[in-house]
Design a protein around this motif. Structure first.
Motif, PDB file in Angstrom:
ATOM      1  N   GLN A  31       0.836  -1.210   0.000  1.00 20.03           N
ATOM      2  CA  GLN A  31       0.000   0.000   0.000  1.00 20.03           C
ATOM      3  C   GLN A  31       0.866   1.253   0.000  1.00 20.03           C
ATOM      4  O   GLN A  31       0.615   2.204  -0.729  1.00 20.03           O
ATOM      5  CB  GLN A  31      -0.907   0.029   1.240  1.00 20.03           C
ATOM      6  CG  GLN A  31      -2.219  -0.685   1.059  1.00 20.03           C
ATOM      7  CD  GLN A  31      -3.039  -0.112  -0.092  1.00 20.03           C
ATOM      8  OE1 GLN A  31      -3.151   1.081  -0.266  1.00 20.03           O
ATOM      9  NE2 GLN A  31      -3.588  -0.993  -0.907  1.00 20.03           N
ATOM     10  N   LEU A  32       1.911   1.229   0.821  1.00 15.78           N
ATOM     11  CA  LEU A  32       2.759   2.421   0.948  1.00 15.78           C
ATOM     12  C   LEU A  32       3.664   2.625  -0.270  1.00 15.78           C
ATOM     13  O   LEU A  32       4.253   3.692  -0.436  1.00 15.78           O
ATOM     14  CB  LEU A  32       3.572   2.366   2.240  1.00 15.78           C
ATOM     15  CG  LEU A  32       2.733   2.449   3.520  1.00 15.78           C
ATOM     16  CD1 LEU A  32       3.614   2.317   4.763  1.00 15.78           C
ATOM     17  CD2 LEU A  32       1.941   3.757   3.584  1.00 15.78           C
ATOM     18  N   GLN A  34       2.534   3.089  -2.986  1.00 16.28           N
ATOM     19  CA  GLN A  34       1.792   4.104  -3.748  1.00 16.28           C
ATOM     20  C   GLN A  34       2.035   5.513  -3.232  1.00 16.28           C
ATOM     21  O   GLN A  34       1.594   6.481  -3.840  1.00 16.28           O
ATOM     22  CB  GLN A  34       0.289   3.788  -3.681  1.00 16.28           C
ATOM     23  CG  GLN A  34      -0.045   2.432  -4.275  1.00 16.28           C
ATOM     24  CD  GLN A  34      -1.522   2.112  -4.178  1.00 16.28           C
ATOM     25  OE1 GLN A  34      -2.345   2.852  -4.697  1.00 16.28           O
ATOM     26  NE2 GLN A  34      -1.852   1.026  -3.508  1.00 16.28           N
ATOM     27  N   GLN A  37       0.653   7.603   3.310  1.00 14.37           N
ATOM     28  CA  GLN A  37      -0.768   7.491   3.617  1.00 14.37           C
ATOM     29  C   GLN A  37      -1.001   7.682   5.108  1.00 14.37           C
ATOM     30  O   GLN A  37      -0.135   7.382   5.924  1.00 14.37           O
ATOM     31  CB  GLN A  37      -1.313   6.126   3.191  1.00 14.37           C
ATOM     32  CG  GLN A  37      -1.411   5.974   1.679  1.00 14.37           C
ATOM     33  CD  GLN A  37      -2.156   4.708   1.270  1.00 14.37           C
ATOM     34  OE1 GLN A  37      -3.213   4.392   1.785  1.00 14.37           O
ATOM     35  NE2 GLN A  37      -1.586   3.978   0.335  1.00 14.37           N
ATOM     36  N   ARG A  38      -2.193   8.186   5.421  1.00 15.60           N
ATOM     37  CA  ARG A  38      -2.581   8.313   6.815  1.00 15.60           C
ATOM     38  C   ARG A  38      -3.178   6.999   7.301  1.00 15.60           C
ATOM     39  O   ARG A  38      -3.543   6.138   6.495  1.00 15.60           O
ATOM     40  CB  ARG A  38      -3.580   9.454   6.967  1.00 15.60           C
ATOM     41  CG  ARG A  38      -2.876  10.809   6.869  1.00 15.60           C
ATOM     42  CD  ARG A  38      -3.841  11.951   6.998  1.00 15.60           C
ATOM     43  NE  ARG A  38      -4.720  12.004   5.835  1.00 15.60           N
ATOM     44  CZ  ARG A  38      -5.797  12.787   5.754  1.00 15.60           C
ATOM     45  NH1 ARG A  38      -6.125  13.556   6.765  1.00 15.60           N
ATOM     46  NH2 ARG A  38      -6.539  12.791   4.668  1.00 15.60           N
ATOM     47  N   GLN A  41      -6.563   6.089   5.884  1.00 17.99           N
ATOM     48  CA  GLN A  41      -6.486   5.705   4.465  1.00 17.99           C
ATOM     49  C   GLN A  41      -6.021   4.252   4.350  1.00 17.99           C
ATOM     50  O   GLN A  41      -6.569   3.469   3.574  1.00 17.99           O
ATOM     51  CB  GLN A  41      -5.456   6.577   3.735  1.00 17.99           C
ATOM     52  CG  GLN A  41      -5.887   7.983   3.430  1.00 17.99           C
ATOM     53  CD  GLN A  41      -4.750   8.741   2.742  1.00 17.99           C
ATOM     54  OE1 GLN A  41      -3.775   9.109   3.389  1.00 17.99           O
ATOM     55  NE2 GLN A  41      -4.886   8.964   1.443  1.00 17.99           N
ATOM     56  N   LEU A  42      -5.000   3.925   5.132  1.00 16.16           N
ATOM     57  CA  LEU A  42      -4.485   2.552   5.108  1.00 16.16           C
ATOM     58  C   LEU A  42      -5.568   1.569   5.531  1.00 16.16           C
ATOM     59  O   LEU A  42      -5.756   0.528   4.893  1.00 16.16           O
ATOM     60  CB  LEU A  42      -3.274   2.422   6.042  1.00 16.16           C
ATOM     61  CG  LEU A  42      -1.942   2.911   5.490  1.00 16.16           C
ATOM     62  CD1 LEU A  42      -0.896   2.976   6.601  1.00 16.16           C
ATOM     63  CD2 LEU A  42      -1.440   1.992   4.368  1.00 16.16           C
ATOM     64  N   SER A  45      -8.001   0.979   2.799  1.00 16.08           N
ATOM     65  CA  SER A  45      -7.454   0.230   1.657  1.00 16.08           C
ATOM     66  C   SER A  45      -7.261  -1.253   1.971  1.00 16.08           C
ATOM     67  O   SER A  45      -7.348  -2.091   1.082  1.00 16.08           O
ATOM     68  CB  SER A  45      -6.102   0.820   1.244  1.00 16.08           C
ATOM     69  OG  SER A  45      -6.217   2.204   1.020  1.00 16.08           O
ATOM     70  N   GLU A  80       1.130  10.503   9.352  1.00 16.16           N
ATOM     71  CA  GLU A  80       1.300   9.979   7.996  1.00 16.16           C
ATOM     72  C   GLU A  80       2.431   8.948   7.991  1.00 16.16           C
ATOM     73  O   GLU A  80       3.470   9.164   8.619  1.00 16.16           O
ATOM     74  CB  GLU A  80       1.659  11.160   7.085  1.00 16.16           C
ATOM     75  CG  GLU A  80       1.391  10.914   5.627  1.00 16.16           C
ATOM     76  CD  GLU A  80       1.735  12.141   4.810  1.00 16.16           C
ATOM     77  OE1 GLU A  80       0.809  12.836   4.384  1.00 16.16           O
ATOM     78  OE2 GLU A  80       2.940  12.405   4.612  1.00 16.16           O
ATOM     79  N   TYR A  81       2.202   7.891   7.248  1.00 21.97           N
ATOM     80  CA  TYR A  81       3.192   6.821   7.169  1.00 21.97           C
ATOM     81  C   TYR A  81       3.725   6.724   5.742  1.00 21.97           C
ATOM     82  O   TYR A  81       2.963   6.857   4.783  1.00 21.97           O
ATOM     83  CB  TYR A  81       2.557   5.483   7.561  1.00 21.97           C
ATOM     84  CG  TYR A  81       2.055   5.480   8.977  1.00 21.97           C
ATOM     85  CD1 TYR A  81       2.894   5.109  10.024  1.00 21.97           C
ATOM     86  CD2 TYR A  81       0.763   5.888   9.283  1.00 21.97           C
ATOM     87  CE1 TYR A  81       2.448   5.133  11.339  1.00 21.97           C
ATOM     88  CE2 TYR A  81       0.309   5.919  10.597  1.00 21.97           C
ATOM     89  CZ  TYR A  81       1.158   5.532  11.617  1.00 21.97           C
ATOM     90  OH  TYR A  81       0.723   5.562  12.909  1.00 21.97           O
ATOM     91  N   SER A  82       5.023   6.479   5.630  1.00 18.86           N
ATOM     92  CA  SER A  82       5.588   6.303   4.290  1.00 18.86           C
ATOM     93  C   SER A  82       6.748   5.316   4.358  1.00 18.86           C
ATOM     94  O   SER A  82       7.270   5.014   5.441  1.00 18.86           O
ATOM     95  CB  SER A  82       6.068   7.640   3.724  1.00 18.86           C
ATOM     96  OG  SER A  82       7.009   8.209   4.599  1.00 18.86           O
TER      97      SER A  82
END
Lengths: 110, 110
Positions: A31-32, A34, A37-38, A41-42, A45, A80-82
């Motif tokens: 997912q990340l 892309q 994402q917060r 959002q994760l 998804s 936010e995670y990345s």
């Protein structure tokens, strides 16, 4: 065929295997891929993931340097995670695993 | 950064992860990178592995097409294990995992 010098060395491999030891780890990483994402959002998804599983998985990946967590001082606070550089490198291993599964596991890309 | 089209697809990745889900799987694969070996040779090389664990691991890898088992009609019977083409391809993923662990996990090749 790999030569002995190319044989995996155990502590390094164990570290790599541990990254995907959790049920949701590879789903979160993919997912990340892309982009950042917060949390919410994760969760949206990743159908079926509980808040606890997502929290635990993100912490697991953060502790292993795969994911970075950025806090914005909004009200309420935004997190936010990345993927880190290490996480992007790791995602390339996952792509190779996928390709192996498609080529040798008789599985399609669907 | 990977694009969405490069995101791992789950059944194929699950198949790949399952290969190394056992404690001894990567050790057995890396031993067999050196060439075909008999059960006793493998057991001697893998310090600490029990007969049951080695039997189970070889069966696990055979079922997933990583290892092939060849029986020679000697007395007593000789059984030799080697990596299949799929197993050699998989060992290349393990080499990448090792390299990731060395680069990002702060682990040496020792």
């Amino acid at each position: 065929m790999n030569q002995p010098s190319e044989i995996p060395c155990y502590p390094a491999i164990v570290a790599a295997i541990e990254v995907i030891s959790g049920k949701w780890s590879y789903s979160v990483i993919s997912q990340l891929c892309q982009g950042a994402q917060r949390f919410n959002q994760l969760q949206r998804s990743l159908t079926g993931i509980s808040i606890k599983s997502l929290t635990d998985t993100l912490r697991h990946l953060e502790q292993r340097g795969i994911v970075s967590r950025k806090v914005f001082p909004t009200v309420p606070v935004t997190v936010e995670y990345s993927l880190t550089e290490s996480g992007v490198a790791y995602s390339e291993i996952l792509v190779r695993m996928r390709d192996w599964g498609v080529t040798w596991g008789g599985l399609s890309l669907d």
